[in-house]
Write an enzyme that holds these catalytic residues in place. Sequence first.
Site, short mmCIF file in Angstrom:
data_model
loop_
_atom_site.label_atom_id
_atom_site.label_comp_id
_atom_site.label_asym_id
_atom_site.label_seq_id
_atom_site.Cartn_x
_atom_site.Cartn_y
_atom_site.Cartn_z
N ALA A 77 71.33 -0.82 49.86
CA ALA A 77 72.36 0.20 50.06
C ALA A 77 72.56 1.09 48.82
CB ALA A 77 73.68 -0.46 50.46
N HIS A 100 61.52 0.84 52.06
CA HIS A 100 62.57 0.39 52.98
C HIS A 100 61.90 -0.31 54.15
CE1 HIS A 100 65.53 2.50 50.72
NE2 HIS A 100 64.72 3.54 50.70
N ARG A 107 68.11 6.06 61.31
CA ARG A 107 69.37 5.31 61.36
C ARG A 107 70.56 6.22 61.05
NH1 ARG A 107 68.72 -0.18 58.28
NH2 ARG A 107 70.66 -0.60 59.43
C1 DQA Z 1 67.09 -0.94 53.46
C2 DQA Z 1 67.82 0.19 54.18
C3 DQA Z 1 69.20 0.42 53.55
O1 DQA Z 1 69.86 1.47 54.23
C4 DQA Z 1 70.04 -0.83 53.67
O2 DQA Z 1 71.29 -0.65 53.04
C5 DQA Z 1 69.34 -2.03 53.14
C6 DQA Z 1 67.92 -2.21 53.41
C7 DQA Z 1 65.75 -1.27 54.14
O3 DQA Z 1 64.97 -2.03 53.54
O4 DQA Z 1 65.48 -0.82 55.26
O5 DQA Z 1 69.96 -2.92 52.54
O6 DQA Z 1 66.80 -0.52 52.14
#
Ligand code: DQA
Length: 150
Positions: A77, A100, A107
């Site tokens: 995040a 990610h 999203r």
């Molecule tokens: C994340 C995507 C972020 O938005 C989220 O807060 C995460 C994981 C991912 O790996 O897809 O903690 O980084």
Amino acid sequence: MKLFVINGPNLNFLGIREPGHYGTTTYADLCHMIETHCKEKGIQVTCLQSNHEGDLVDYIQRAYYEGVDGIVINPGAYTHTSIALLDAVKSVSLPTVEVHISKVEEREAFRQVSYIRAACQATITGHGVAGYLEAIDFLAEHHHEKGGTQ
Ligand code: DQA
């Protein structure tokens, strides 16, 4: 070649948290997968994780002091909030790839901003945990192009 793989908040909960978004691979499995992949490629790797922003800044700075050749980072995040992490990557000037697990671009609106992206050579999203291995391969290729041997 030496790499750091840095994971941010809640990524230690992989395999437990929202499997619909993040899959069922645990954080321990992920580290094992990364270590096996790097061993095959002759890359020295250190996997680091913290839920705290300042610790992540410290890890990025440590990469500089330890002469690391590149960083793979999933800031969780903090991707969407942290100018400190952007500044840290800019400060060390090391090749960095943002990963990610989920396809963040499909999203919520608040996930559409990535501060760290401006300092990264590449971004990989939505490839699940395989994205970390792709990021490692990307850094390895670029290291060899630049004449790096090990
Ligand atoms: C994340 C995507 C972020 O938005 C989220 O807060 C995460 C994981 C991912 O790996 O897809 O903690 O980084």
